[in-house]
Design a protein around this motif. Structure first.
Motif, PDB file in Angstrom:
ATOM      1  N   THR A 185       0.834  -1.205   0.000  1.00  0.00           N
ATOM      2  CA  THR A 185       0.000   0.000   0.000  1.00  0.00           C
ATOM      3  C   THR A 185       0.866   1.251   0.000  1.00  0.00           C
ATOM      4  O   THR A 185       0.633   2.198  -0.763  1.00  0.00           O
ATOM      5  N   LEU A 186       1.891   1.278   0.859  1.00  0.00           N
ATOM      6  CA  LEU A 186       2.776   2.432   0.914  1.00  0.00           C
ATOM      7  C   LEU A 186       3.501   2.635  -0.416  1.00  0.00           C
ATOM      8  O   LEU A 186       3.645   3.775  -0.891  1.00  0.00           O
ATOM      9  N   MET A 187       3.934   1.540  -1.036  1.00  0.00           N
ATOM     10  CA  MET A 187       4.604   1.658  -2.324  1.00  0.00           C
ATOM     11  C   MET A 187       3.657   2.193  -3.398  1.00  0.00           C
ATOM     12  O   MET A 187       4.037   3.055  -4.194  1.00  0.00           O
ATOM     13  N   SER A 188       2.425   1.726  -3.382  1.00  0.00           N
ATOM     14  CA  SER A 188       1.446   2.200  -4.376  1.00  0.00           C
ATOM     15  C   SER A 188       1.159   3.690  -4.198  1.00  0.00           C
ATOM     16  O   SER A 188       1.035   4.430  -5.186  1.00  0.00           O
ATOM     17  N   ILE A 189       1.068   4.134  -2.961  1.00  0.00           N
ATOM     18  CA  ILE A 189       0.834   5.550  -2.702  1.00  0.00           C
ATOM     19  C   ILE A 189       2.031   6.373  -3.174  1.00  0.00           C
ATOM     20  O   ILE A 189       1.871   7.414  -3.835  1.00  0.00           O
ATOM     21  N   GLY A 190       3.239   5.914  -2.834  1.00  0.00           N
ATOM     22  CA  GLY A 190       4.431   6.640  -3.259  1.00  0.00           C
ATOM     23  C   GLY A 190       4.546   6.727  -4.772  1.00  0.00           C
ATOM     24  O   GLY A 190       4.858   7.796  -5.327  1.00  0.00           O
ATOM     25  N   GLU A 191       4.291   5.637  -5.443  1.00  0.00           N
ATOM     26  CA  GLU A 191       4.393   5.622  -6.907  1.00  0.00           C
ATOM     27  C   GLU A 191       3.328   6.508  -7.539  1.00  0.00           C
ATOM     28  O   GLU A 191       3.601   7.241  -8.499  1.00  0.00           O
ATOM     29  N   ALA A 192       2.102   6.481  -6.978  1.00  0.00           N
ATOM     30  CA  ALA A 192       1.036   7.330  -7.505  1.00  0.00           C
ATOM     31  C   ALA A 192       1.362   8.804  -7.305  1.00  0.00           C
ATOM     32  O   ALA A 192       1.083   9.640  -8.172  1.00  0.00           O
ATOM     33  N   ALA A 193       1.959   9.123  -6.169  1.00  0.00           N
ATOM     34  CA  ALA A 193       2.329  10.516  -5.895  1.00  0.00           C
ATOM     35  C   ALA A 193       3.390  10.993  -6.879  1.00  0.00           C
ATOM     36  O   ALA A 193       3.318  12.109  -7.413  1.00  0.00           O
ATOM     37  N   ARG A 194       4.376  10.149  -7.138  1.00  0.00           N
ATOM     38  CA  ARG A 194       5.458  10.569  -8.028  1.00  0.00           C
ATOM     39  C   ARG A 194       4.981  10.691  -9.475  1.00  0.00           C
ATOM     40  O   ARG A 194       5.489  11.514 -10.235  1.00  0.00           O
ATOM     41  N   GLU A 195       3.979   9.887  -9.852  1.00  0.00           N
ATOM     42  CA  GLU A 195       3.402  10.017 -11.191  1.00  0.00           C
ATOM     43  C   GLU A 195       2.732  11.372 -11.374  1.00  0.00           C
ATOM     44  O   GLU A 195       2.808  11.984 -12.442  1.00  0.00           O
ATOM     45  N   ARG A 196       2.077  11.839 -10.323  1.00  0.00           N
ATOM     46  CA  ARG A 196       1.324  13.099 -10.407  1.00  0.00           C
ATOM     47  C   ARG A 196       2.201  14.324 -10.175  1.00  0.00           C
ATOM     48  O   ARG A 196       1.892  15.416 -10.670  1.00  0.00           O
ATOM     49  N   PHE A 197       3.263  14.144  -9.395  1.00  0.00           N
ATOM     50  CA  PHE A 197       4.117  15.277  -9.042  1.00  0.00           C
ATOM     51  C   PHE A 197       5.570  14.932  -9.395  1.00  0.00           C
ATOM     52  O   PHE A 197       6.339  14.477  -8.537  1.00  0.00           O
ATOM     53  N   PRO A 198       5.962  15.145 -10.642  1.00  0.00           N
ATOM     54  CA  PRO A 198       7.293  14.708 -11.092  1.00  0.00           C
ATOM     55  C   PRO A 198       8.452  15.430 -10.407  1.00  0.00           C
ATOM     56  O   PRO A 198       9.578  14.927 -10.429  1.00  0.00           O
ATOM     57  N   ASP A 199       8.197  16.599  -9.798  1.00  0.00           N
ATOM     58  CA  ASP A 199       9.263  17.344  -9.115  1.00  0.00           C
ATOM     59  C   ASP A 199       9.322  17.038  -7.626  1.00  0.00           C
ATOM     60  O   ASP A 199      10.015  17.736  -6.870  1.00  0.00           O
ATOM     61  N   LEU A 200       8.647  15.989  -7.203  1.00  0.00           N
ATOM     62  CA  LEU A 200       8.554  15.659  -5.783  1.00  0.00           C
ATOM     63  C   LEU A 200       9.926  15.333  -5.198  1.00  0.00           C
ATOM     64  O   LEU A 200      10.666  14.508  -5.717  1.00  0.00           O
ATOM     65  N   ASP A 201      10.272  16.027  -4.116  1.00  0.00           N
ATOM     66  CA  ASP A 201      11.539  15.771  -3.423  1.00  0.00           C
ATOM     67  C   ASP A 201      11.396  14.750  -2.308  1.00  0.00           C
ATOM     68  O   ASP A 201      12.317  13.980  -2.038  1.00  0.00           O
ATOM     69  N   ARG A 202      10.239  14.765  -1.633  1.00  0.00           N
ATOM     70  CA  ARG A 202      10.139  13.958  -0.416  1.00  0.00           C
ATOM     71  C   ARG A 202       8.684  13.650  -0.090  1.00  0.00           C
ATOM     72  O   ARG A 202       7.810  14.490  -0.243  1.00  0.00           O
ATOM     73  N   ILE A 203       8.457  12.423   0.378  1.00  0.00           N
ATOM     74  CA  ILE A 203       7.185  12.039   0.995  1.00  0.00           C
ATOM     75  C   ILE A 203       7.518  11.586   2.412  1.00  0.00           C
ATOM     76  O   ILE A 203       8.420  10.771   2.620  1.00  0.00           O
TER      77      ILE A 203
ATOM     78  N   ARG B 116      14.096  -4.818   6.667  1.00  0.00           N
ATOM     79  CA  ARG B 116      14.894  -3.748   6.088  1.00  0.00           C
ATOM     80  C   ARG B 116      14.707  -3.694   4.576  1.00  0.00           C
ATOM     81  O   ARG B 116      14.691  -2.606   3.982  1.00  0.00           O
ATOM     82  N   GLU B 117      14.543  -4.847   3.946  1.00  0.00           N
ATOM     83  CA  GLU B 117      14.315  -4.868   2.501  1.00  0.00           C
ATOM     84  C   GLU B 117      12.985  -4.199   2.151  1.00  0.00           C
ATOM     85  O   GLU B 117      12.883  -3.483   1.144  1.00  0.00           O
ATOM     86  N   GLU B 118      11.958  -4.413   2.972  1.00  0.00           N
ATOM     87  CA  GLU B 118      10.680  -3.747   2.725  1.00  0.00           C
ATOM     88  C   GLU B 118      10.832  -2.235   2.812  1.00  0.00           C
ATOM     89  O   GLU B 118      10.270  -1.489   2.000  1.00  0.00           O
ATOM     90  N   TRP B 119      11.594  -1.765   3.800  1.00  0.00           N
ATOM     91  CA  TRP B 119      11.795  -0.316   3.919  1.00  0.00           C
ATOM     92  C   TRP B 119      12.584   0.217   2.736  1.00  0.00           C
ATOM     93  O   TRP B 119      12.339   1.338   2.263  1.00  0.00           O
ATOM     94  N   ARG B 120      13.511  -0.568   2.205  1.00  0.00           N
ATOM     95  CA  ARG B 120      14.241  -0.140   1.015  1.00  0.00           C
ATOM     96  C   ARG B 120      13.289   0.005  -0.170  1.00  0.00           C
ATOM     97  O   ARG B 120      13.392   0.951  -0.960  1.00  0.00           O
ATOM     98  N   GLU B 121      12.359  -0.928  -0.292  1.00  0.00           N
ATOM     99  CA  GLU B 121      11.376  -0.858  -1.381  1.00  0.00           C
ATOM    100  C   GLU B 121      10.465   0.353  -1.209  1.00  0.00           C
ATOM    101  O   GLU B 121      10.140   1.049  -2.187  1.00  0.00           O
ATOM    102  N   ILE B 122      10.043   0.611   0.029  1.00  0.00           N
ATOM    103  CA  ILE B 122       9.195   1.775   0.298  1.00  0.00           C
ATOM    104  C   ILE B 122       9.945   3.060  -0.021  1.00  0.00           C
ATOM    105  O   ILE B 122       9.399   3.998  -0.619  1.00  0.00           O
ATOM    106  N   CYS B 123      11.225   3.098   0.348  1.00  0.00           N
ATOM    107  CA  CYS B 123      12.058   4.265   0.065  1.00  0.00           C
ATOM    108  C   CYS B 123      12.200   4.474  -1.441  1.00  0.00           C
ATOM    109  O   CYS B 123      12.104   5.602  -1.937  1.00  0.00           O
TER     110      CYS B 123
END
Length: 260
Positions: free
Chosen positions: A47-65, A79-86
């Motif tokens: 879920t977190l990855m989907s939200i992050g990816e959707a945000a970056r699709e809409r806001f290409p200049d995004l620096d940080r979530i 730790r691998e999950e957090w790397r994927e989320i990052c």
């Protein structure tokens, strides 16, 4: 703060709708997003990855979530999950330690002890996540101010976050900690005592980290990089300790019913 609210995961579709509304309102130039509310890090990795990816699709200049994450939940993901989320764009976590004193942590029912907090913070930082940790000045009262400051410095020296943010404790009516104060079992710090606690914390911190105390509840804004700016910060605190109590914001007792 959330004692009368039950934790509930919002459907992913609703969050995507929020992102679409943000795009329509602010345009694609948005640079930062904060995913509220109190413990977003508890959401499933996918879920977190989907939200992050959707945000970056809409806001290409995004620096940080950024998200909030309680320490006891940070180790629930590998730790691998957090790397994927990052990698999906969620790159900063704000986490409330409140205190590094074991007794105080147990009394405020934080859910972790100092060792568990160290483990949790290192866990996400080693995955590449930026970490901002909150400390609550005065939460241990005059009774354990020294243990609070020294214990907090110990935790943050073992897991040095990118940022440390100070918030001064203001009792909230109806809570156990407010009742403790009303019974006389907890003595609220005045400005000079709060600065003495803060000074000991700054003195003991090794860093590297950035200390921020830019909040309305604080008696003095003390900001800088540790260790580079430590002498300047300590000098500013020492100067303020010479001021009269009337020079600071009103005593904490007068803030209790303001809902800060």
């Amino acid at each position: 703060m959330y004692s009368d609210k039950r934790f509930k995961k919002r459907p992913l579709g609703e969050v995507i709708e929020d992102l679409d509304m943000a795009l329509a309102t602010y345009g694609p130039e948005v640079r930062t997003i904060f995913l509220a509310d109190g413990n977003t890090a508890a959401l499933p990795t996918g879920t977190l990855m989907s939200i992050g990816e959707a945000a970056r699709e809409r806001f290409p200049d995004l620096d940080r979530i950024t998200v909030y994450g309680s320490a006891k939940f940070l180790v629930a993901k590998s730790r691998e999950e957090w790397r994927e989320i990052c990698s999906a764009g969620i790159t900063r976590i704000h986490s409330g330690l409140e205190s590094g004193d074991a007794v105080t942590l147990e009394q405020i029912h934080k859910g972790v002890d100092p060792d568990a907090a160290v483990q949790a913070f290192n866990h996400v930082m080693e995955a590449g996540i930026e970490l901002s940790v909150y400390l609550m000045v005065g939460v241990a009262g005059l009774e354990r101010w020294r243990e609070h400051a020294e214990g907090s410095a110990s935790v943050l020296n073992q897991a040095s976050p990118d940022f440390i943010s100070l918030r001064t404790f203001v009792p909230r009516p109806g809570t156990e900690w407010c009742e403790r104060w009303q019974r006389g079992d907890l003595t609220l710090l005045d400005a000079h005592q709060a600065l003495e606690e803060t000074r000991l914390l700054v003195e003991r911190l090794r860093g590297p980290t950035v200390l921020l105390s830019d909040h309305v509840t604080n008696f003095l804004d003390v900001n800088g990089r540790i260790p580079n700016d430590k002498p300047t910060m300590l000098a500013a605190i020492d100067e303020a300790r010479q001021w009269t109590l009337e020079s600071f914001r009103p005593p904490t007792e007068r803030l209790i019913h303001l809902g800060l």
